[in-house]
Design a protein around this motif. Structure first.
Motif, PDB file in Angstrom:
ATOM      1  N   LEU A 304       0.565  -1.357  -0.006  1.00 15.19           N
ATOM      2  CA  LEU A 304       0.064   0.054   0.153  1.00 15.19           C
ATOM      3  C   LEU A 304       0.849   0.972   0.145  1.00 15.19           C
ATOM      4  CD1 LEU A 304      -2.751  -1.082   2.672  1.00 15.19           C
ATOM      5  CD2 LEU A 304      -2.927  -0.858   0.088  1.00 15.19           C
ATOM      6  N   GLU A 305       2.045   1.202  -0.325  1.00 14.98           N
ATOM      7  CA  GLU A 305       3.041   2.234  -0.354  1.00 14.98           C
ATOM      8  C   GLU A 305       2.629   3.448  -1.100  1.00 14.98           C
ATOM      9  OE1 GLU A 305       7.766   3.288  -0.768  1.00 14.98           O
ATOM     10  OE2 GLU A 305       7.070   1.607  -1.376  1.00 14.98           O
ATOM     11  N   GLU A 306       2.076   3.217  -2.392  1.00 18.22           N
ATOM     12  CA  GLU A 306       1.955   4.301  -3.353  1.00 18.22           C
ATOM     13  C   GLU A 306       0.569   4.940  -3.011  1.00 18.22           C
ATOM     14  OE1 GLU A 306       1.407   5.310  -8.037  1.00 18.22           O
ATOM     15  OE2 GLU A 306       2.072   3.345  -7.467  1.00 18.22           O
ATOM     16  N   TYR A 307      -0.388   3.955  -2.622  1.00 23.44           N
ATOM     17  CA  TYR A 307      -1.745   4.124  -2.244  1.00 23.44           C
ATOM     18  C   TYR A 307      -1.481   5.265  -0.969  1.00 23.44           C
ATOM     19  CZ  TYR A 307      -6.437   4.042  -0.771  1.00 23.44           C
ATOM     20  OH  TYR A 307      -7.704   4.276  -0.265  1.00 23.44           O
ATOM     21  N   ALA A 308      -0.898   4.929   0.002  1.00 18.91           N
ATOM     22  CA  ALA A 308      -0.679   5.876   1.220  1.00 18.91           C
ATOM     23  C   ALA A 308      -0.002   7.056   0.987  1.00 18.91           C
ATOM     24  CB  ALA A 308       0.140   4.937   2.289  1.00 18.91           C
ATOM     25  N   GLU A 309       0.765   6.943  -0.017  1.00 17.48           N
ATOM     26  CA  GLU A 309       1.363   8.299  -0.369  1.00 17.48           C
ATOM     27  C   GLU A 309       0.276   9.458  -0.939  1.00 17.48           C
ATOM     28  OE1 GLU A 309       3.742  11.522  -0.927  1.00 17.48           O
ATOM     29  OE2 GLU A 309       3.872   9.721   0.398  1.00 17.48           O
ATOM     30  N   TRP A 310      -0.514   8.751  -1.829  1.00 23.68           N
ATOM     31  CA  TRP A 310      -1.580   9.517  -2.247  1.00 23.68           C
ATOM     32  C   TRP A 310      -2.508  10.072  -1.383  1.00 23.68           C
ATOM     33  CZ3 TRP A 310      -0.208  11.972  -6.252  1.00 23.68           C
ATOM     34  CH2 TRP A 310       0.580  11.471  -7.291  1.00 23.68           C
ATOM     35  N   LEU A 311      -2.947   9.349  -0.372  1.00 22.56           N
ATOM     36  CA  LEU A 311      -3.938   9.317   0.808  1.00 22.56           C
ATOM     37  C   LEU A 311      -2.993  10.943   1.797  1.00 22.56           C
ATOM     38  CD1 LEU A 311      -6.300   9.098   2.340  1.00 22.56           C
ATOM     39  CD2 LEU A 311      -5.359   7.106   3.352  1.00 22.56           C
ATOM     40  N   THR A 312      -1.793  10.545   1.735  1.00 25.61           N
ATOM     41  CA  THR A 312      -1.062  11.389   2.720  1.00 25.61           C
ATOM     42  C   THR A 312      -1.181  12.869   2.266  1.00 25.61           C
ATOM     43  OG1 THR A 312       0.138   9.606   3.787  1.00 25.61           O
ATOM     44  CG2 THR A 312       0.985  11.829   4.004  1.00 25.61           C
ATOM     45  N   LEU A 313      -0.753  12.798   0.762  1.00 25.37           N
ATOM     46  CA  LEU A 313      -0.625  14.226   0.023  1.00 25.37           C
ATOM     47  C   LEU A 313      -1.961  14.754   0.195  1.00 25.37           C
ATOM     48  CD1 LEU A 313       0.981  15.975  -1.685  1.00 25.37           C
ATOM     49  CD2 LEU A 313       0.338  14.460  -3.677  1.00 25.37           C
ATOM     50  N   GLY A 314      -2.786  14.125  -0.040  1.00 25.13           N
ATOM     51  CA  GLY A 314      -4.253  14.734   0.188  1.00 25.13           C
ATOM     52  C   GLY A 314      -4.681  15.423   1.201  1.00 25.13           C
ATOM     53  N   LEU A 315      -4.243  14.531   2.388  1.00 31.00           N
ATOM     54  CA  LEU A 315      -4.591  14.919   3.752  1.00 31.00           C
ATOM     55  C   LEU A 315      -3.873  16.060   4.125  1.00 31.00           C
ATOM     56  CD1 LEU A 315      -5.068  11.496   5.513  1.00 31.00           C
ATOM     57  CD2 LEU A 315      -6.937  12.961   4.962  1.00 31.00           C
ATOM     58  N   VAL A 316      -2.653  16.146   3.534  1.00 26.27           N
ATOM     59  CA  VAL A 316      -1.785  17.305   3.984  1.00 26.27           C
ATOM     60  C   VAL A 316      -2.304  18.623   3.498  1.00 26.27           C
ATOM     61  CG1 VAL A 316       0.334  18.552   3.544  1.00 26.27           C
ATOM     62  CG2 VAL A 316       0.663  15.928   4.236  1.00 26.27           C
ATOM     63  N   ASN A 317      -2.932  18.297   2.332  1.00 27.81           N
ATOM     64  CA  ASN A 317      -3.533  19.510   1.615  1.00 27.81           C
ATOM     65  C   ASN A 317      -4.989  20.172   2.392  1.00 27.81           C
ATOM     66  OD1 ASN A 317      -1.709  19.779  -0.622  1.00 27.81           O
ATOM     67  ND2 ASN A 317      -2.816  18.501  -1.894  1.00 27.81           N
ATOM     68  N   VAL A 318      -5.588  18.906   2.727  1.00 33.08           N
ATOM     69  CA  VAL A 318      -6.678  19.231   3.560  1.00 33.08           C
ATOM     70  C   VAL A 318      -6.429  19.986   4.795  1.00 33.08           C
ATOM     71  CG1 VAL A 318      -8.834  18.107   4.811  1.00 33.08           C
ATOM     72  CG2 VAL A 318      -8.398  17.447   2.739  1.00 33.08           C
ATOM     73  N   VAL A 319      -5.638  19.655   5.441  1.00 32.56           N
ATOM     74  CA  VAL A 319      -5.152  20.129   6.972  1.00 32.56           C
ATOM     75  C   VAL A 319      -4.410  21.223   6.547  1.00 32.56           C
ATOM     76  CG1 VAL A 319      -3.638  19.529   8.837  1.00 32.56           C
ATOM     77  CG2 VAL A 319      -5.021  17.778   8.070  1.00 32.56           C
ATOM     78  N   ASN A 320      -3.764  21.444   5.711  1.00 28.25           N
ATOM     79  CA  ASN A 320      -3.286  22.997   5.391  1.00 28.25           C
ATOM     80  C   ASN A 320      -4.426  24.041   5.118  1.00 28.25           C
ATOM     81  OD1 ASN A 320      -0.573  22.412   6.055  1.00 28.25           O
ATOM     82  ND2 ASN A 320       0.088  22.169   3.837  1.00 28.25           N
ATOM     83  N   LEU A 321      -5.397  23.523   4.139  1.00 28.33           N
ATOM     84  CA  LEU A 321      -6.525  24.511   3.936  1.00 28.33           C
ATOM     85  C   LEU A 321      -7.467  24.852   5.072  1.00 28.33           C
ATOM     86  CD1 LEU A 321      -7.654  26.068   1.354  1.00 28.33           C
ATOM     87  CD2 LEU A 321      -9.069  23.766   1.064  1.00 28.33           C
ATOM     88  N   LEU A 322      -7.677  23.602   5.769  1.00 26.91           N
ATOM     89  CA  LEU A 322      -8.777  23.962   6.842  1.00 26.91           C
ATOM     90  C   LEU A 322      -8.612  23.713   8.044  1.00 26.91           C
ATOM     91  CD1 LEU A 322     -11.103  21.267   4.847  1.00 26.91           C
ATOM     92  CD2 LEU A 322     -11.496  23.780   4.804  1.00 26.91           C
ATOM     93  N   GLY A 323      -7.289  23.259   8.509  1.00 31.24           N
ATOM     94  CA  GLY A 323      -6.662  23.609   9.770  1.00 31.24           C
ATOM     95  C   GLY A 323      -7.570  22.849  10.920  1.00 31.24           C
ATOM     96  N   PRO A 324      -8.094  21.642  10.718  1.00 26.85           N
ATOM     97  CA  PRO A 324      -8.782  20.892  11.518  1.00 26.85           C
ATOM     98  C   PRO A 324      -7.771  20.335  12.795  1.00 26.85           C
ATOM     99  CG  PRO A 324      -8.682  19.477   9.759  1.00 26.85           C
ATOM    100  CD  PRO A 324      -7.751  20.903   9.404  1.00 26.85           C
ATOM    101  N   GLU A 325      -8.533  20.235  13.954  1.00 27.57           N
ATOM    102  CA  GLU A 325      -7.768  19.394  14.884  1.00 27.57           C
ATOM    103  C   GLU A 325      -7.855  17.994  14.884  1.00 27.57           C
ATOM    104  OE1 GLU A 325      -9.413  20.814  18.684  1.00 27.57           O
ATOM    105  OE2 GLU A 325     -11.350  20.506  17.933  1.00 27.57           O
ATOM    106  N   LEU A 326      -8.797  17.690  14.125  1.00 29.13           N
ATOM    107  CA  LEU A 326      -9.136  16.189  14.070  1.00 29.13           C
ATOM    108  C   LEU A 326      -9.571  15.654  12.621  1.00 29.13           C
ATOM    109  CD1 LEU A 326      -9.379  13.382  15.323  1.00 29.13           C
ATOM    110  CD2 LEU A 326     -11.691  13.971  15.854  1.00 29.13           C
TER     111      LEU A 326
END
Length: 389
Positions: A304-326
Protein backbone atom coordinates in the motif's frame (compact mmCIF):
# COMPACT_ATOMS: atom_id res chain seq x y z
CA UNK A 1 -28.86 54.74 19.42
CA UNK A 2 -31.73 52.27 19.67
CA UNK A 3 -31.65 49.42 22.18
CA UNK A 4 -31.52 45.82 20.92
CA UNK A 5 -34.93 44.09 20.88
CA UNK A 6 -35.80 42.23 24.06
CA UNK A 7 -36.95 38.63 23.68
CA UNK A 8 -40.47 37.94 24.89
CA UNK A 9 -40.86 35.50 27.81
CA UNK A 10 -42.52 32.90 25.57
CA UNK A 11 -39.60 33.11 23.14
CA UNK A 12 -37.13 32.61 25.98
CA UNK A 13 -39.09 29.59 27.26
CA UNK A 14 -39.23 28.09 23.77
CA UNK A 15 -35.49 28.62 23.30
CA UNK A 16 -34.67 27.06 26.68
CA UNK A 17 -36.98 24.12 25.99
CA UNK A 18 -35.41 23.41 22.60
CA UNK A 19 -31.87 23.77 23.98
CA UNK A 20 -32.60 21.37 26.84
CA UNK A 21 -34.21 18.87 24.49
CA UNK A 22 -31.27 19.02 22.10
CA UNK A 23 -28.89 18.42 24.99
CA UNK A 24 -30.81 15.30 25.99
CA UNK A 25 -31.17 14.18 22.36
CA UNK A 26 -27.42 14.31 21.71
CA UNK A 27 -25.97 13.82 25.18
CA UNK A 28 -28.33 11.21 26.55
CA UNK A 29 -29.82 10.87 30.05
CA UNK A 30 -28.90 13.56 32.54
CA UNK A 31 -29.89 14.75 36.00
CA UNK A 32 -31.72 18.04 36.55
CA UNK A 33 -28.67 19.39 38.37
CA UNK A 34 -26.38 18.55 35.45
CA UNK A 35 -28.81 20.14 33.00
CA UNK A 36 -28.90 23.32 35.09
CA UNK A 37 -25.12 23.50 35.13
CA UNK A 38 -24.76 22.77 31.43
CA UNK A 39 -27.40 25.27 30.33
CA UNK A 40 -26.63 27.95 32.92
CA UNK A 41 -30.21 28.00 34.17
CA UNK A 42 -31.49 27.93 37.74
CA UNK A 43 -33.04 24.78 39.12
CA UNK A 44 -36.57 26.14 39.23
CA UNK A 45 -36.43 26.90 35.50
CA UNK A 46 -35.09 23.41 34.78
CA UNK A 47 -37.87 21.91 36.90
CA UNK A 48 -40.52 23.82 34.95
CA UNK A 49 -39.02 22.74 31.60
CA UNK A 50 -38.61 19.08 32.56
CA UNK A 51 -42.08 18.88 34.11
CA UNK A 52 -43.59 20.34 30.93
CA UNK A 53 -41.72 17.91 28.68
CA UNK A 54 -42.62 14.97 30.91
CA UNK A 55 -46.30 15.96 30.88
CA UNK A 56 -46.15 16.06 27.07
CA UNK A 57 -44.58 12.58 26.98
CA UNK A 58 -41.34 13.84 25.44
CA UNK A 59 -39.12 12.85 28.39
CA UNK A 60 -39.44 10.71 31.48
CA UNK A 61 -37.57 10.55 34.76
CA UNK A 62 -36.20 7.32 36.18
CA UNK A 63 -34.18 6.25 39.16
CA UNK A 64 -30.76 5.05 37.91
CA UNK A 65 -29.48 1.60 38.72
CA UNK A 66 -28.13 1.41 42.26
CA UNK A 67 -24.47 2.26 42.53
CA UNK A 68 -21.92 2.04 45.28
CA UNK A 69 -22.33 5.62 46.44
CA UNK A 70 -24.20 6.52 49.59
CA UNK A 71 -27.43 8.48 49.59
CA UNK A 72 -30.44 8.63 47.36
CA UNK A 73 -29.53 8.78 43.66
CA UNK A 74 -30.81 11.70 41.59
CA UNK A 75 -33.47 11.03 39.01
CA UNK A 76 -32.29 10.81 35.41
CA UNK A 77 -34.14 12.69 32.68
CA UNK A 78 -34.40 10.52 29.55
CA UNK A 79 -35.69 11.41 26.07
CA UNK A 80 -38.57 9.23 24.88
CA UNK A 81 -37.67 7.77 21.47
CA UNK A 82 -41.26 7.53 20.22
CA UNK A 83 -42.02 11.16 21.08
CA UNK A 84 -40.45 12.21 17.75
CA UNK A 85 -39.42 9.84 14.97
CA UNK A 86 -37.62 10.74 11.77
CA UNK A 87 -36.82 8.80 8.63
CA UNK A 88 -33.15 8.52 7.70
CA UNK A 89 -32.13 7.42 4.19
CA UNK A 90 -28.59 6.49 3.20
CA UNK A 91 -28.39 6.31 -0.58
CA UNK A 92 -25.16 4.73 -1.82
CA UNK A 93 -24.00 3.66 -5.25
CA UNK A 94 -24.69 -0.03 -4.70
CA UNK A 95 -26.94 0.00 -1.64
CA UNK A 96 -29.79 1.86 0.05
CA UNK A 97 -30.53 1.79 3.76
CA UNK A 98 -33.45 3.38 5.58
CA UNK A 99 -34.09 3.66 9.29
CA UNK A 100 -36.71 5.12 11.58
CA UNK A 101 -34.82 6.93 14.32
CA UNK A 102 -36.33 8.09 17.57
CA UNK A 103 -35.56 11.04 19.81
CA UNK A 104 -32.20 10.42 21.43
CA UNK A 105 -30.78 8.80 18.29
CA UNK A 106 -32.17 5.31 18.87
CA UNK A 107 -32.71 3.31 15.68
CA UNK A 108 -36.18 1.81 16.07
CA UNK A 109 -36.18 -0.22 12.88
CA UNK A 110 -34.42 -0.45 9.54
CA UNK A 111 -34.46 -1.93 6.06
CA UNK A 112 -31.95 -2.09 3.21
CA UNK A 113 -31.57 -3.37 -0.32
CA UNK A 114 -28.96 -3.56 -3.06
CA UNK A 115 -28.96 -1.46 -6.20
CA UNK A 116 -28.23 -2.67 -9.70
CA UNK A 117 -28.18 -0.86 -13.03
CA UNK A 118 -31.95 -1.15 -13.50
CA UNK A 119 -32.87 -0.26 -9.91
CA UNK A 120 -30.46 2.69 -9.64
CA UNK A 121 -32.63 5.13 -11.58
CA UNK A 122 -34.10 7.99 -9.59
CA UNK A 123 -37.67 6.81 -10.22
CA UNK A 124 -36.94 3.29 -8.98
CA UNK A 125 -35.06 4.47 -5.89
CA UNK A 126 -37.69 7.05 -4.88
CA UNK A 127 -40.53 4.56 -5.30
CA UNK A 128 -38.72 1.88 -3.29
CA UNK A 129 -37.86 4.31 -0.48
CA UNK A 130 -41.49 5.43 -0.18
CA UNK A 131 -42.90 1.90 -0.24
CA UNK A 132 -40.33 0.57 2.24
CA UNK A 133 -40.94 3.49 4.58
CA UNK A 134 -44.67 2.84 4.67
CA UNK A 135 -44.12 -0.85 5.44
CA UNK A 136 -41.52 -0.16 8.15
CA UNK A 137 -43.58 2.59 9.78
CA UNK A 138 -46.64 0.35 9.75
CA UNK A 139 -44.74 -2.53 11.36
CA UNK A 140 -43.41 -0.25 14.11
CA UNK A 141 -46.64 1.67 14.60
CA UNK A 142 -44.96 5.05 14.22
CA UNK A 143 -45.16 7.98 11.81
CA UNK A 144 -42.02 9.95 10.90
CA UNK A 145 -42.28 13.73 11.19
CA UNK A 146 -39.29 14.62 8.97
CA UNK A 147 -36.83 12.99 6.58
CA UNK A 148 -33.06 13.26 6.17
CA UNK A 149 -31.42 11.85 3.04
CA UNK A 150 -27.74 11.18 2.41
CA UNK A 151 -26.68 11.28 -1.26
CA UNK A 152 -23.24 10.69 -2.82
CA UNK A 153 -23.29 13.80 -4.95
CA UNK A 154 -23.59 17.56 -5.22
CA UNK A 155 -26.77 18.67 -3.45
CA UNK A 156 -28.51 22.04 -3.20
CA UNK A 157 -29.53 22.17 0.44
CA UNK A 158 -32.30 24.75 -0.07
CA UNK A 159 -34.65 22.34 -1.82
CA UNK A 160 -32.86 18.98 -1.97
CA UNK A 161 -32.04 19.15 -5.68
CA UNK A 162 -29.37 16.58 -6.54
CA UNK A 163 -27.45 18.63 -9.07
CA UNK A 164 -25.13 15.77 -9.95
CA UNK A 165 -24.46 12.29 -8.54
CA UNK A 166 -22.18 10.89 -11.23
CA UNK A 167 -21.70 7.40 -9.79
CA UNK A 168 -25.49 7.02 -9.70
CA UNK A 169 -25.81 8.61 -13.16
CA UNK A 170 -28.20 11.21 -11.69
CA UNK A 171 -28.43 14.79 -12.93
CA UNK A 172 -30.80 17.49 -11.65
CA UNK A 173 -33.05 15.15 -9.67
CA UNK A 174 -35.56 17.03 -7.48
CA UNK A 175 -35.22 14.44 -4.74
CA UNK A 176 -36.36 16.63 -1.87
CA UNK A 177 -39.44 17.93 -3.63
CA UNK A 178 -40.44 14.51 -4.93
CA UNK A 179 -40.20 12.82 -1.55
CA UNK A 180 -41.96 15.61 0.34
CA UNK A 181 -44.79 15.70 -2.21
CA UNK A 182 -45.64 12.06 -1.38
CA UNK A 183 -44.67 11.77 2.28
CA UNK A 184 -46.03 15.27 3.11
CA UNK A 185 -43.40 15.99 5.75
CA UNK A 186 -40.21 18.10 5.63
CA UNK A 187 -37.38 16.48 3.65
CA UNK A 188 -33.76 17.55 3.94
CA UNK A 189 -31.22 16.20 1.46
CA UNK A 190 -27.46 16.58 1.87
CA UNK A 191 -24.14 15.26 0.63
CA UNK A 192 -23.18 11.98 2.26
CA UNK A 193 -19.76 13.10 3.48
CA UNK A 194 -21.24 16.23 5.05
CA UNK A 195 -23.66 14.04 6.99
CA UNK A 196 -20.82 11.74 7.98
CA UNK A 197 -19.07 14.76 9.48
CA UNK A 198 -22.24 15.76 11.35
CA UNK A 199 -22.70 12.27 12.79
CA UNK A 200 -19.08 11.97 13.90
CA UNK A 201 -19.24 15.43 15.46
CA UNK A 202 -22.39 14.72 17.45
CA UNK A 203 -22.09 11.01 18.21
CA UNK A 204 -18.75 9.64 17.08
CA UNK A 205 -15.00 10.09 17.03
CA UNK A 206 -15.16 13.89 16.63
CA UNK A 207 -17.44 14.44 19.61
CA UNK A 208 -16.03 17.32 21.64
CA UNK A 209 -13.99 18.62 18.71
CA UNK A 210 -15.08 21.99 17.32
CA UNK A 211 -13.02 21.74 14.11
CA UNK A 212 -12.87 18.47 12.24
CA UNK A 213 -12.95 16.99 8.75
CA UNK A 214 -14.56 13.72 7.74
CA UNK A 215 -12.97 12.04 4.70
CA UNK A 216 -14.71 9.05 3.12
CA UNK A 217 -13.49 6.83 0.32
CA UNK A 218 -15.95 4.54 -1.39
CA UNK A 219 -16.57 4.35 -5.12
CA UNK A 220 -16.10 8.11 -4.85
CA UNK A 221 -14.28 10.29 -2.34
CA UNK A 222 -15.88 13.10 -0.35
CA UNK A 223 -15.38 15.29 2.65
CA UNK A 224 -17.44 17.04 5.29
CA UNK A 225 -16.20 19.95 7.38
CA UNK A 226 -17.12 21.00 10.92
CA UNK A 227 -15.85 24.51 11.63
CA UNK A 228 -16.28 26.07 15.07
CA UNK A 229 -18.88 23.47 15.92
CA UNK A 230 -21.06 23.91 12.82
CA UNK A 231 -21.24 22.23 9.44
CA UNK A 232 -19.46 24.26 6.75
CA UNK A 233 -21.81 24.33 3.76
CA UNK A 234 -21.04 27.38 1.66
CA UNK A 235 -23.59 29.63 0.00
CA UNK A 236 -25.56 26.92 -1.81
CA UNK A 237 -24.36 23.85 0.07
CA UNK A 238 -21.75 22.84 -2.49
CA UNK A 239 -18.85 22.28 -0.08
CA UNK A 240 -16.79 19.14 0.47
CA UNK A 241 -15.94 17.82 -2.99
CA UNK A 242 -12.35 17.23 -1.86
CA UNK A 243 -12.22 14.07 -3.96
CA UNK A 244 -11.84 16.35 -6.94
CA UNK A 245 -8.74 18.16 -5.78
CA UNK A 246 -6.33 17.78 -8.69
CA UNK A 247 -3.25 16.27 -7.05
CA UNK A 248 -1.62 14.37 -9.94
CA UNK A 249 -1.12 16.48 -13.08
CA UNK A 250 -1.69 14.37 -16.14
CA UNK A 251 -3.12 11.55 -14.02
CA UNK A 252 -6.08 9.31 -14.69
CA UNK A 253 -9.21 10.78 -16.23
CA UNK A 254 -12.00 11.46 -13.73
CA UNK A 255 -15.72 11.43 -14.51
CA UNK A 256 -15.88 15.09 -13.41
CA UNK A 257 -14.00 16.05 -16.57
CA UNK A 258 -10.64 16.68 -14.95
CA UNK A 259 -7.55 14.53 -14.57
CA UNK A 260 -5.55 13.44 -11.58
CA UNK A 261 -8.31 14.00 -9.01
CA UNK A 262 -7.67 12.66 -5.51
CA UNK A 263 -10.55 10.25 -6.05
CA UNK A 264 -8.70 8.55 -8.90
CA UNK A 265 -5.81 7.79 -6.52
CA UNK A 266 -7.59 6.74 -3.29
CA UNK A 267 -11.10 5.64 -4.33
CA UNK A 268 -12.26 2.02 -4.45
CA UNK A 269 -10.76 1.36 -7.90
CA UNK A 270 -7.39 2.76 -6.81
CA UNK A 271 -7.41 0.60 -3.69
CA UNK A 272 -8.10 -2.47 -5.83
CA UNK A 273 -5.12 -1.63 -8.04
CA UNK A 274 -2.92 -1.21 -4.97
CA UNK A 275 -3.97 -4.65 -3.71
CA UNK A 276 -3.40 -6.24 -7.12
CA UNK A 277 -7.10 -6.90 -7.61
CA UNK A 278 -9.31 -6.15 -10.64
CA UNK A 279 -11.01 -2.75 -10.32
CA UNK A 280 -14.45 -4.37 -10.31
CA UNK A 281 -13.65 -6.70 -7.39
CA UNK A 282 -16.69 -7.12 -5.08
CA UNK A 283 -16.56 -5.10 -1.87
CA UNK A 284 -16.50 -8.21 0.31
CA UNK A 285 -13.35 -9.53 -1.37
CA UNK A 286 -11.62 -6.15 -0.88
CA UNK A 287 -12.42 -6.20 2.82
CA UNK A 288 -11.13 -9.76 3.23
CA UNK A 289 -7.88 -8.83 1.50
CA UNK A 290 -7.38 -5.77 3.72
CA UNK A 291 -8.12 -7.67 6.93
CA UNK A 292 -5.63 -10.39 6.01
CA UNK A 293 -3.08 -7.72 5.18
CA UNK A 294 -3.55 -6.14 8.60
CA UNK A 295 -1.73 -9.01 10.31
CA UNK A 296 1.54 -8.28 8.49
CA UNK A 297 2.69 -4.66 8.90
CA UNK A 298 5.69 -5.01 6.57
CA UNK A 299 3.62 -6.51 3.77
CA UNK A 300 0.91 -3.88 4.27
CA UNK A 301 3.45 -1.06 4.05
CA UNK A 302 4.96 -2.48 0.86
CA UNK A 303 1.74 -3.22 -1.01
CA UNK A 304 0.00 0.00 0.00
CA UNK A 305 3.02 2.30 -0.21
CA UNK A 306 1.91 4.29 -3.26
CA UNK A 307 -1.74 4.34 -2.18
CA UNK A 308 -0.73 5.61 1.25
CA UNK A 309 1.43 8.32 -0.31
CA UNK A 310 -1.49 9.69 -2.34
CA UNK A 311 -3.75 9.53 0.71
CA UNK A 312 -1.12 11.36 2.75
CA UNK A 313 -0.62 14.02 0.09
CA UNK A 314 -4.32 14.79 -0.07
CA UNK A 315 -4.66 14.88 3.71
CA UNK A 316 -1.76 17.31 3.98
CA UNK A 317 -3.59 19.61 1.56
CA UNK A 318 -6.86 19.24 3.50
CA UNK A 319 -5.18 20.01 6.83
CA UNK A 320 -3.23 22.98 5.45
CA UNK A 321 -6.38 24.43 3.89
CA UNK A 322 -8.92 23.84 6.67
CA UNK A 323 -6.80 23.59 9.82
CA UNK A 324 -8.82 20.91 11.66
CA UNK A 325 -7.73 19.52 15.00
CA UNK A 326 -9.06 16.12 13.95
CA UNK A 327 -9.53 14.17 10.70
CA UNK A 328 -11.92 11.21 10.76
CA UNK A 329 -11.51 8.55 8.07
CA UNK A 330 -14.65 6.78 6.86
CA UNK A 331 -15.92 3.96 4.63
CA UNK A 332 -13.10 1.91 3.04
CA UNK A 333 -10.44 3.97 4.80
CA UNK A 334 -11.55 2.50 8.14
CA UNK A 335 -10.42 -0.96 7.02
CA UNK A 336 -6.87 0.06 6.15
CA UNK A 337 -4.33 -1.70 8.41
CA UNK A 338 -3.68 0.18 11.64
CA UNK A 339 0.04 0.27 10.90
CA UNK A 340 -0.65 2.10 7.63
CA UNK A 341 -2.95 4.62 9.33
CA UNK A 342 -0.32 5.32 12.00
CA UNK A 343 2.32 5.97 9.35
CA UNK A 344 -0.01 8.25 7.40
CA UNK A 345 -0.88 10.19 10.57
CA UNK A 346 2.79 10.66 11.44
CA UNK A 347 3.60 11.80 7.89
CA UNK A 348 0.74 14.32 7.86
CA UNK A 349 1.87 15.80 11.17
CA UNK A 350 5.43 16.04 9.87
CA UNK A 351 4.64 17.46 6.44
CA UNK A 352 1.77 19.84 7.26
CA UNK A 353 2.70 23.33 8.41
CA UNK A 354 -0.75 23.84 9.91
CA UNK A 355 -0.70 20.50 11.72
CA UNK A 356 2.54 21.44 13.41
CA UNK A 357 1.10 24.85 14.33
CA UNK A 358 -1.98 23.36 16.04
CA UNK A 359 0.05 20.81 17.95
CA UNK A 360 -0.48 17.89 15.61
CA UNK A 361 -3.73 17.13 13.80
CA UNK A 362 -5.03 13.76 14.93
CA UNK A 363 -6.15 11.23 12.31
CA UNK A 364 -8.54 8.49 13.45
CA UNK A 365 -10.99 6.02 11.95
CA UNK A 366 -14.77 6.46 12.17
CA UNK A 367 -16.36 5.19 15.37
CA UNK A 368 -19.83 4.72 13.88
CA UNK A 369 -19.22 2.08 11.21
CA UNK A 370 -21.80 1.53 8.50
CA UNK A 371 -24.46 3.61 10.30
CA UNK A 372 -22.52 6.89 10.14
CA UNK A 373 -24.48 8.43 7.25
CA UNK A 374 -27.82 7.10 8.46
CA UNK A 375 -27.21 8.82 11.80
CA UNK A 376 -26.09 11.99 10.04
CA UNK A 377 -29.24 11.97 7.93
CA UNK A 378 -31.34 11.55 11.08
CA UNK A 379 -29.62 14.51 12.73
CA UNK A 380 -30.39 16.94 9.89
CA UNK A 381 -34.01 15.81 10.06
CA UNK A 382 -34.06 16.44 13.82
CA UNK A 383 -32.81 19.99 13.18
CA UNK A 384 -36.32 20.93 12.04
CA UNK A 385 -38.08 18.78 14.63
CA UNK A 386 -36.65 19.63 18.04
CA UNK A 387 -38.21 23.09 18.29
CA UNK A 388 -41.65 21.71 17.44
CA UNK A 389 -41.80 18.65 19.72
Amino acid sequence: MSSPPVARPDEVRRHNRTTLLRLLHVGGPSTRAALATELGLNRSTIKTLVDGLAEAGVVEEKVPRPGRGAGRPSLLVLPQPHAAVVLAVDLQVEHVAIALVGLGGQILGRNSWNLHARTRTADEVITHVIESTRVLAGDLGVEPVAVGVSVPGVVRRADGLVHEAPNLRWTDVALGDRLSAVLRIPVLVANDAELGAVAEHLRGAARGSSDSVYVSADVGVGGGVISQGSSLRGGAGYVGEIGHMAIRPGGRACYCGSRGCWETEIGEAALCRALGLPEDTPRGAILVELRELGSDADSAAARLEEYAEWLTLGLVNVVNLLGPELVVLGDLLTVLPESVIRTIAEDVRRRSLVSRAVGGTRIVSSALGADVKLLGAAEVAFEVVLDTV
